[in-house]
Design a protein around this motif. Sequence first.
Motif, mmCIF file in Angstrom:
data_model
loop_
_atom_site.group_PDB
_atom_site.id
_atom_site.type_symbol
_atom_site.label_atom_id
_atom_site.label_comp_id
_atom_site.label_asym_id
_atom_site.label_seq_id
_atom_site.Cartn_x
_atom_site.Cartn_y
_atom_site.Cartn_z
ATOM 1 N N LEU A 97 0.822 -1.206 0.000
ATOM 2 C CA LEU A 97 0.000 0.000 0.000
ATOM 3 C C LEU A 97 0.860 1.261 0.000
ATOM 4 O O LEU A 97 0.549 2.242 -0.684
ATOM 5 N N THR A 98 1.930 1.246 0.766
ATOM 6 C CA THR A 98 2.806 2.412 0.838
ATOM 7 C C THR A 98 3.486 2.652 -0.504
ATOM 8 O O THR A 98 3.617 3.801 -0.959
ATOM 9 N N GLU A 99 3.898 1.574 -1.165
ATOM 10 C CA GLU A 99 4.513 1.718 -2.486
ATOM 11 C C GLU A 99 3.505 2.217 -3.515
ATOM 12 O O GLU A 99 3.857 2.998 -4.414
ATOM 13 N N GLY A 181 -0.637 1.354 15.682
ATOM 14 C CA GLY A 181 0.431 1.997 16.445
ATOM 15 C C GLY A 181 1.646 2.382 15.641
ATOM 16 O O GLY A 181 2.760 2.416 16.183
ATOM 17 N N LEU A 182 1.470 2.696 14.362
ATOM 18 C CA LEU A 182 2.596 3.050 13.503
ATOM 19 C C LEU A 182 2.663 4.542 13.217
ATOM 20 O O LEU A 182 3.364 4.974 12.308
ATOM 21 N N VAL A 222 7.708 6.189 4.086
ATOM 22 C CA VAL A 222 8.492 4.956 3.911
ATOM 23 C C VAL A 222 9.552 4.843 5.001
ATOM 24 O O VAL A 222 9.726 3.779 5.616
ATOM 25 N N ASP A 223 10.272 5.923 5.260
ATOM 26 C CA ASP A 223 11.315 5.902 6.275
ATOM 27 C C ASP A 223 10.757 5.541 7.657
ATOM 28 O O ASP A 223 11.414 4.855 8.443
ATOM 29 N N GLU A 224 9.548 6.003 7.950
ATOM 30 C CA GLU A 224 8.965 5.785 9.269
ATOM 31 C C GLU A 224 8.492 4.355 9.490
ATOM 32 O O GLU A 224 8.465 3.874 10.623
ATOM 33 N N ALA A 230 10.971 -5.054 6.881
ATOM 34 C CA ALA A 230 12.357 -5.307 6.530
ATOM 35 C C ALA A 230 12.639 -6.815 6.378
ATOM 36 O O ALA A 230 12.312 -7.608 7.253
ATOM 37 N N GLY A 231 13.220 -7.184 5.262
ATOM 38 C CA GLY A 231 13.615 -8.573 5.028
ATOM 39 C C GLY A 231 12.517 -9.508 4.603
ATOM 40 O O GLY A 231 12.768 -10.696 4.357
#
Length: 238
Positions: A97-99, A181-182, A222-224, A230-231
Amino acid sequence: MSSRLHDLVVDTLGRRVVQGELAEGTTMLAEELEREFGVSRSVVREAVRALQSLGLVESAKRVGIRVLPMARWNVFDASVIRWRLAADAHGVQLRSLTELRAAVEPAAAELAARFGPDGLAAELIAIAGRMRAVGRAGDLATFLDLDIRFHALVLAASGNEMFAKLEGVIAEVLRGRTEHGLMPDHPHEEALQLHVDVADAILGRRPDEAREAMDRIMRRTVDEVQSVWAGRPRVHLA
């Protein structure tokens, strides 16, 4: 009552499918679902139709209700997104979704600056100002409502009906970040300013600046949150 029961069956089965509890190829019988949920055949039938419309299941005579692979799911549907985010322990859905947002929203902001109605641009300015005030106050519930409205208006102001129809998708990912909680307790000052910059560039008919400011919002996002996924392997649908 039947409406609530219908929603319960759809929500429960939908979550089971996207969470993998009901694996691809699993077959269910209507009689079993009637007993489990204590509902009538008509409620089960309508719930299955709803899930079929989302590409989650298919009904075959003398076979039953079969769970379909992810390649068949309507991954843009708000319910599917919500169910996937709830089960998204490793952030795979959030990444997708972020992408999507990072690809679409800067382009939408540029188009909004070129073609957006003046009235929408003025409303964006007002919303961005309110976002700054409630963000600094730590009122995340109101901030979320304003953030959803802001990004929906940018999509609509682009004049691209395909972009505008992504409003529900964007709303679900913004809700998901808050509910899981993000989001920080207080939105970062740079993020608040960037929303003002997007609105100002759209109002001032400066498309390059509008794209750049929205791109910076997406890169901050994205940074947040990228540590969540990750991975994790990417999703390749056959």
